[in-house]
Write a protein that holds these residues in place. Structure first.
Motif, short mmCIF file in Angstrom:
data_model
loop_
_atom_site.label_atom_id
_atom_site.label_comp_id
_atom_site.label_asym_id
_atom_site.label_seq_id
_atom_site.Cartn_x
_atom_site.Cartn_y
_atom_site.Cartn_z
N GLY A 280 1.01 -1.25 0.06
CA GLY A 280 0.03 0.08 0.13
C GLY A 280 0.71 1.28 0.11
O GLY A 280 2.22 1.35 0.11
N GLN A 281 0.18 2.38 -0.23
CA GLN A 281 0.62 3.54 0.02
C GLN A 281 1.15 4.12 0.99
O GLN A 281 2.24 5.12 1.37
CB GLN A 281 -0.15 4.78 -0.82
CG GLN A 281 -0.60 4.26 -2.08
CD GLN A 281 -1.55 5.55 -2.80
OE1 GLN A 281 -1.60 5.67 -4.15
NE2 GLN A 281 -2.00 6.34 -1.77
N GLU A 282 0.51 3.81 2.13
CA GLU A 282 0.81 4.26 3.57
C GLU A 282 2.42 4.15 4.23
O GLU A 282 2.83 5.14 4.36
CB GLU A 282 -0.10 3.49 4.65
CG GLU A 282 -1.57 3.99 4.18
CD GLU A 282 -1.97 2.94 3.32
OE1 GLU A 282 -1.55 2.30 2.76
OE2 GLU A 282 -3.50 3.00 3.01
N PRO A 283 3.14 2.91 3.79
CA PRO A 283 4.37 3.08 4.46
C PRO A 283 5.31 4.06 3.52
O PRO A 283 6.22 4.76 4.30
CB PRO A 283 4.88 1.96 4.19
CG PRO A 283 3.70 0.89 4.12
CD PRO A 283 2.61 1.70 3.38
N ALA B 257 -2.44 9.45 2.83
CA ALA B 257 -2.47 8.12 2.09
C ALA B 257 -3.94 7.72 1.46
O ALA B 257 -3.85 7.24 0.35
CB ALA B 257 -1.98 7.00 2.93
N VAL B 258 -4.83 8.10 2.29
CA VAL B 258 -6.18 7.55 1.88
C VAL B 258 -6.75 8.93 0.88
O VAL B 258 -7.29 8.44 -0.15
CB VAL B 258 -7.29 7.46 2.95
CG1 VAL B 258 -8.62 7.16 2.70
CG2 VAL B 258 -6.34 6.53 3.67
N THR B 259 -6.67 10.05 1.31
CA THR B 259 -7.37 11.32 0.60
C THR B 259 -6.52 12.03 -0.34
O THR B 259 -7.15 12.73 -1.20
CB THR B 259 -8.02 12.14 1.65
OG1 THR B 259 -7.02 12.97 2.41
CG2 THR B 259 -8.81 11.31 2.69
N LYS C 210 -9.43 2.36 6.36
CA LYS C 210 -7.89 2.57 6.48
C LYS C 210 -7.65 3.63 7.74
O LYS C 210 -6.38 3.92 8.05
CB LYS C 210 -7.40 2.65 5.29
CG LYS C 210 -7.06 1.83 4.30
CD LYS C 210 -6.68 2.26 2.87
CE LYS C 210 -6.47 1.17 1.93
NZ LYS C 210 -6.16 1.55 0.76
N LEU C 211 -8.53 4.67 7.95
CA LEU C 211 -8.31 5.72 8.74
C LEU C 211 -8.61 5.10 10.26
O LEU C 211 -8.57 6.06 11.17
CB LEU C 211 -9.31 6.78 8.31
CG LEU C 211 -8.44 7.73 7.27
CD1 LEU C 211 -9.48 8.91 7.21
CD2 LEU C 211 -7.39 7.98 7.93
N LEU C 212 -9.10 4.12 10.41
CA LEU C 212 -9.82 3.55 11.77
C LEU C 212 -8.62 3.68 13.03
O LEU C 212 -8.71 3.89 13.95
CB LEU C 212 -10.09 2.25 12.06
CG LEU C 212 -11.70 2.32 11.21
CD1 LEU C 212 -12.18 0.78 11.47
CD2 LEU C 212 -12.53 3.12 12.04
#
Length: 666
Positions: free
Chosen positions: A124-127, A256-258, A201-203
């Motif tokens: 995923g993009q988050e890391p 990462a999400v928005t 993903k934002l939880l």
């Protein structure tokens, strides 16, 4: 009396709650309006029922509109909490993820990973985004830590690092547009959803919020001085780093999400504080709630007004946040922003023994750069040095763009020197004061709402925008005696406004945006011989009239009283020099873009090399500005061959890197 005082205090405490309730209720009402527009009232029961699986309108509400609204609340609250944490631990009322460079780092890291390390995106993009944001934040902290993390120092450090990374990202997008085109909507901050995965993903941000609440007591003690906090049992360094890490992770999760949603992390805490949330415990609650309501309200209002046309909420929040930031800058008390300057000239300066040595050396360097740009280039077979016979064929192609780049750099350098001497601010320049952004804004309006013009006419239109913004900036600065921090932060706000407008225009898909983007990036690729002659004549005219301003430039920095006593017309002289600087800035912006750093770097280099008198500094800065832009144009033409990198982008990278090194040396 005691009852009245108690009543006033209770009323004051209720203001933040009422404001949070109002914006959240307004957002909910607009959600109901959008649901009713998309789905008949009789079908509301089918939204979550199995019978609605074959109803496209119910599916759109269930998997599109409702997740979008929920995501806006979660993202807004996370950004608001991140802003509260940054502002508290750094004692900076203007700190938020965008002003500290986190968003720019995330954007550049994701683009780089997409191109060269796609294997990092398997999880995923988050890391990748988290690593990029934390790396840039660490660099800003490294630049400013030795100076006590003063607010102005951090904002300027974040600004300069962000400008460098934005220039690098723009370069990647220009060279690899097809590979990175999918990131355009993401980087503008889109809340569009087609399922509930984004909310999942934002939880984790809720868990991080609980951790932030547990850190409330040590963060509150940071309001004391460091000795007082330590005596209360708080490890200042550990607390500061922990809270900064928590805030950075929160903002990185949202990005990462928005995508990039700027100013929300600044607006929510600021409104809460202005409404009366003085204590940290109150700001930790009402800052995120107000930010969540503001983002949700903005997004739902866009849906109502645009009737389904999707404009990224991130671009609009930046558009709306600019007036708020300017207003906040005017409200900040002088003590809240220390005037420590990370880019001050080091004590050990390079001094020349004689101008008779400096200027011949500068002319020789300029001539060498001109020959390099004319003769040396790249071909499919590799590097090539043109012969005399080949030079005649290359001159019509290379000489106009070299001349335009040199003229643009010269004009920005002269304008920057005038601004620095007019305001007494060594960091005043067309780039950092937002003057170039004003020229870019008027260019956007002209391209979309006026018939096509030649480049010389567009120079005059651009100059009008530069003059309007210069007037506005100086009007704000006059009320604070031209305090550097207020003027520079106003420039940051205006630059953000220009960036948000350009992001919106890019997503409209209009063919005219291609011409506009070339101008805003500082591309000399389309410069004709006529354009080059116009630029050269303007540059020559600017040099010819400089001697008439020398007396004013010597006297005005000494104070208004002395100027009046010797008969100097202060108003007329200031207005004349402002007009002169605005015309030069407007013309140069069309040639080398709004963010070249030539107007900042060239006067600074001239000053530290020992050119102190007005005439010597202006002439030296003019030579250095032309030299910088010639080299930037040549580098843009050769480093990524066969692609063309605009000279303004290359100059921004070089100028930003120079000032980062200078700040580290300082």
């Amino acid at each position: 009396m005691a009852f009245a005082a108690t009543f006033r205090e209770e009323t004051r405490r209720s203001f933040p709650f009422l404001i949070a309730l109002a914006v959240l209720a307004a957002a909910l009402c607009l959600l109901l309006v959008n649901v009713r527009t998309s789905l008949p009232q009789a079908s509301y029961g089918r939204i979550f029922s199995s019978s609605g699986e074959d109803d496209l309108a119910a599916i759109a509400v269930r998997y599109g509109l409702l997740p979008r609204f929920t995501l806006s609340l979660l993202a807004g609250a996370a950004l608001g909490l991140s802003g509260v944490l940054f502002q508290q631990v750094l004692r900076n009322p203007l700190a938020e993820p965008g002003t500290l460079g986190i968003f720019a780092g995330a954007k550049c890291a994701l683009a780089s990973a997409t191109l060269w390390l796609p294997g990092l995106l398997v999880f995923g993009q988050e890391p990748v985004i988290l690593a990029g944001g934390l790396a840039v934040l660490g660099l800003v902290l490294l630049l400013t830590g030795r100076m006590g993390f003063s607010p102005l120092t951090m904002i300027l450090g974040g600004l300069i690092v962000s400008l460098c990374l934005e220039a690098a990202s723009s370069m990647l997008f220009l060279v690899h547009f097809e590979e990175l085109s999918d990131l355009l909507t993401w980087q503008a901050g889109s809340l569009v959803q087609n399922n509930w995965d984004g909310i999942a993903k934002l939880l984790p941000s809720l868990v991080i919020a609980v951790l932030a609440a547990l850190l409330r007591r040590p963060m509150t003690l940071l309001d004391l001085d460091e000795a007082g906090a330590r005596s209360a049992g708080v490890s200042v360094t550990a607390t500061r780093l922990t809270v900064i890490g928590v805030a950075a992770v929160l903002s990185a999760l949202v990005v990462a999400v928005t995508g990039v949603i700027g100013f929300v992390g600044l607006a929510g805490p600021a409104v809460a504080r202005l409404a009366g949330a003085r204590r940290l415990s109150e700001r930790l609650i009402y800052g995120p709630l107000i930010a969540a309501g503001m983002l949700a309200l903005t997004d739902q209002l866009l849906l109502v007004l645009l009737g389904g046309m999707d404009v990224p909420a991130g671009a609009v929040t930046a558009l709306l946040g600019t007036p708020l930031l300017i207003w906040l800058i005017r409200k900040v008390r002088p003590g809240e922003l220390q005037q420590t300057n990370p880019l001050e000239t080091p004590q050990r300066q390079l001094r020349v023994r004689s101008r008779h040595v400096w200027f011949p050396t500068a002319f020789a360097a300029l001539a060498a750069a001109l020959l390099l740009a004319l003769l040396v280039g790249r071909e499919p077979a590799g590097w090539h040095v043109a012969s005399i016979g080949e030079l005649q064929q290359l001159m019509p192609w290379r000489l106009p763009r070299i001349a335009a780049a040199a003229a643009g750099g010269l004009m920005l350098a002269v304008a920057g020197t005038f601004m620095q001497r007019l305001t007494g601010n060594g960091l005043a320049s067309p780039e950092l004061l937002g003057i170039s952004s004003g020229a870019a804004l008027i260019l956007m309006v002209a391209v979309f709402f006026l018939p096509p013009f030649e480049r010389d006419a567009m120079m005059l239109i651009s100059a009008a925008g530069a003059f309007a913004v210069l007037n506005f900036t100086l009007w704000l600065g006059r009320r604070s005696s031209y305090r550097p921090e207020q003027m520079l932060l106003t420039g940051v706000a205006l630059g953000a406004l220009a960036g948000s407008l350009s992001s919106i225009l890019v997503l409209l898909g209009d063919i005219r945006i291609l011409r506009l983007l070339g101008w805003l990036a500082g591309s000399t690729y389309s410069v004709t011989a006529r354009d080059a002659w116009v630029a050269i004549m303007l540059a020559a005219l600017s040099l010819a009239v400089i001697p008439f301003f020398v007396r004013w430039l010597r006297i005005l920095p000494l104070g208004g009283g002395l100027a009046v006593s010797i008969g100097l017309p202060i108003g007329a002289s200031r207005l004349t020099m402002m007009l002169f600087a605005a015309v030069l800035t407007g013309a140069a912006t069309l040639l080398v873009g709004p963010l070249s750093f030539a107007g900042l770097a060239a006067p600074h280099l001239a000053r530290v090399s020992g050119l102190r008198t007005p005439l010597a500094q202006i002439c030296g800065a003019a030579l250095l500005g032309a030299l910088i832009m010639i080299l930037a144009d040549w580098a843009g033409r050769t480093i990524a061959f066969p692609w063309q990198i605009p000279a303004g982008i290359v100059a921004t990278l070089l100028g930003g890197a120079y000032f980062i090194l200078l700040a580290m040396k300082r």
